[in-house]
Enzyme design. Structure first.
Site, PDB file in Angstrom:
ATOM      1  N   GLY A  54      -2.611  -4.297   2.275  1.00 16.77           N
ATOM      2  CA  GLY A  54      -2.645  -5.350   1.269  1.00 16.77           C
ATOM      3  C   GLY A  54      -1.735  -4.977   0.115  1.00 16.77           C
ATOM      4  CD  GLN A  59      -1.408  -3.015  -5.543  1.00 17.26           C
ATOM      5  OE1 GLN A  59      -1.585  -3.901  -4.713  1.00 17.26           O
ATOM      6  NE2 GLN A  59      -1.649  -1.748  -5.292  1.00 17.26           N
ATOM      7  CB  CYS A 101      -5.496   1.749  -4.554  1.00 18.93           C
ATOM      8  SG  CYS A 101      -4.626   0.580  -5.614  1.00 18.93           S
ATOM      9  CG  LEU A 102      -0.389   0.594  -1.101  1.00 19.63           C
ATOM     10  CD1 LEU A 102       0.495  -0.585  -0.694  1.00 19.63           C
ATOM     11  CD2 LEU A 102      -0.126   1.789  -0.194  1.00 19.63           C
ATOM     12  CG  HIS A 143      -8.408  -3.238  -2.966  1.00 18.85           C
ATOM     13  ND1 HIS A 143      -8.801  -1.914  -2.966  1.00 18.85           N
ATOM     14  CD2 HIS A 143      -7.121  -3.228  -3.425  1.00 18.85           C
ATOM     15  CE1 HIS A 143      -7.828  -1.157  -3.425  1.00 18.85           C
ATOM     16  NE2 HIS A 143      -6.776  -1.928  -3.703  1.00 18.85           N
ATOM     17  CD  GLU A 144      -4.656  -5.956  -1.976  1.00 20.11           C
ATOM     18  OE1 GLU A 144      -3.995  -5.911  -3.026  1.00 20.11           O
ATOM     19  OE2 GLU A 144      -4.838  -4.951  -1.271  1.00 20.11           O
ATOM     20  CG  HIS A 147      -4.763  -4.769  -7.254  1.00 12.53           C
ATOM     21  ND1 HIS A 147      -4.573  -3.693  -8.094  1.00 12.53           N
ATOM     22  CD2 HIS A 147      -4.868  -4.243  -6.001  1.00 12.53           C
ATOM     23  CE1 HIS A 147      -4.566  -2.574  -7.381  1.00 12.53           C
ATOM     24  NE2 HIS A 147      -4.752  -2.875  -6.105  1.00 12.53           N
TER      25      HIS A 147
HETATM   26  O1  K1U Z   1      -3.930  -3.001  -2.740  1.00 16.34           O
HETATM   27  C1  K1U Z   1      -3.581  -1.923  -2.302  1.00 16.34           C
HETATM   28  O2  K1U Z   1      -3.370  -0.996  -3.064  1.00 16.34           O
HETATM   29  C2  K1U Z   1      -3.407  -1.720  -0.815  1.00 16.34           C
HETATM   30  C3  K1U Z   1      -4.589  -1.018  -0.166  1.00 16.34           C
HETATM   31  C4  K1U Z   1      -5.562  -2.078   0.306  1.00 16.34           C
HETATM   32  C5  K1U Z   1      -6.934  -1.648   0.781  1.00 16.34           C
HETATM   33  C6  K1U Z   1      -7.145  -0.533   1.564  1.00 16.34           C
HETATM   34  C7  K1U Z   1      -8.418  -0.222   2.014  1.00 16.34           C
HETATM   35  C8  K1U Z   1      -9.486  -1.034   1.693  1.00 16.34           C
HETATM   36  C9  K1U Z   1      -9.270  -2.125   0.897  1.00 16.34           C
HETATM   37  C10 K1U Z   1      -8.001  -2.449   0.454  1.00 16.34           C
HETATM   38  C11 K1U Z   1      -4.024  -0.189   0.989  1.00 16.34           C
HETATM   39  O3  K1U Z   1      -3.470  -0.711   1.890  1.00 16.34           O
HETATM   40  S1  K1U Z   1      -4.207   1.532   0.892  1.00 16.34           S
HETATM   41  C12 K1U Z   1      -3.483   2.088   2.425  1.00 16.34           C
HETATM   42  C13 K1U Z   1      -4.355   1.837   3.611  1.00 16.34           C
HETATM   43  O4  K1U Z   1      -5.537   1.561   3.471  1.00 16.34           O
HETATM   44  C14 K1U Z   1      -3.787   1.913   4.980  1.00 16.34           C
HETATM   45  C15 K1U Z   1      -2.498   2.286   5.198  1.00 16.34           C
HETATM   46  C16 K1U Z   1      -1.994   2.343   6.497  1.00 16.34           C
HETATM   47  C17 K1U Z   1      -2.774   2.011   7.554  1.00 16.34           C
HETATM   48  C18 K1U Z   1      -4.083   1.643   7.348  1.00 16.34           C
HETATM   49  C19 K1U Z   1      -4.588   1.587   6.069  1.00 16.34           C
HETATM   50 ZN    ZN Z   2      -4.960  -1.462  -4.628  1.00  5.83          ZN
END
Ligand code: K1U
Ligand code: ZN
Length: 180
Positions: A54, A59, A101-102, A143-144, A147
């Protein structure tokens, strides 16, 4: 390249504690159509490259109510762009999901949220849509959307857990800067 295709750009992702991550994003209006079309394309490219499931416009420094999501396995992409998303219903039942979270790289924690949500939004063609979600998609949508309101997953943790996680992040960022 055909007229309808847009060349996508990778956008830098803001890292906590960047103050822009704490701002409330404004709703998209028809006057934003062209900018948002390009933004969505860039957000998908940035999200897949990260990689993430996401991404929310704040972000990448854009305070607009736009999110991109794809929780499907890598080999079956299911990209979803949501403009002005709103949670219109949520379950009483809760679920625990490990979240990352990125904007808080390499830090993960269990977060409790409503298990199911119904979200109303405009799709990339400005058509009104509703989606009912559970599991990882429900957590990711919440989560998004958080944000867009300046809320981060660490806000759901106890102060102790939040401090530990944010200190680890600050140290990792400092170590990375020192290596550069
Ligand atoms: O919004 C963001 O920062 C992105 C975040 C979203 C998220 C992850 C987990 C639960 C709820 C929301 C991410 O994508 S973090 C990276 C991640 O979870 C992932 C990366 C590669 C493959 C699988 C998962
Ligand atoms: Zn996030």
């Amino acid at each position: 390249m055909s007229e309808t295709q847009i060349e996508a750009h990778l956008l830098p992702i803001l890292i906590c504690p960047d103050p822009k991550l704490r701002k409330v994003a404004r709703p998209v209006t028809p006057g934003d159509t062209e900018e948002v079309r390009e933004l969505i394309s860039d957000m998908f490219a940035t999200m897949y490259k990260a990689p993430g499931i996401g991404l929310a416009a704040p972000q990448v420094g854009r305070l607009l109510r736009v999110i991109t999501v794809d929780v499907a396995p890598k080999d079956v992409p299911a990209p979803l762009a949501l403009i002005n998303p709103e949670i219109i219903a949520k379950s009483e039942e809760t679920a625990v999901q490990q979240e990352g979270c990125l904007s808080i790289p390499d830090q993960y924690a269990d977060v409790v949220r409503p298990a199911r949500v119904k979200v109303r939004y405009l799709d990339e063609n400005w058509v009104k849509q509703e989606i009912e979600a559970e599991g990882l998609l429900a957590a990711c949508l919440q989560h998004e959307i958080d944000h867009l309101n300046g809320v981060l997953f660490v806000d759901y943790l106890t102060p102790l857990k939040r401090n530990i996680l944010l200190r680890k992040l600050a140290k990792a960022q400092k170590d990375m800067q020192a290596k550069r």
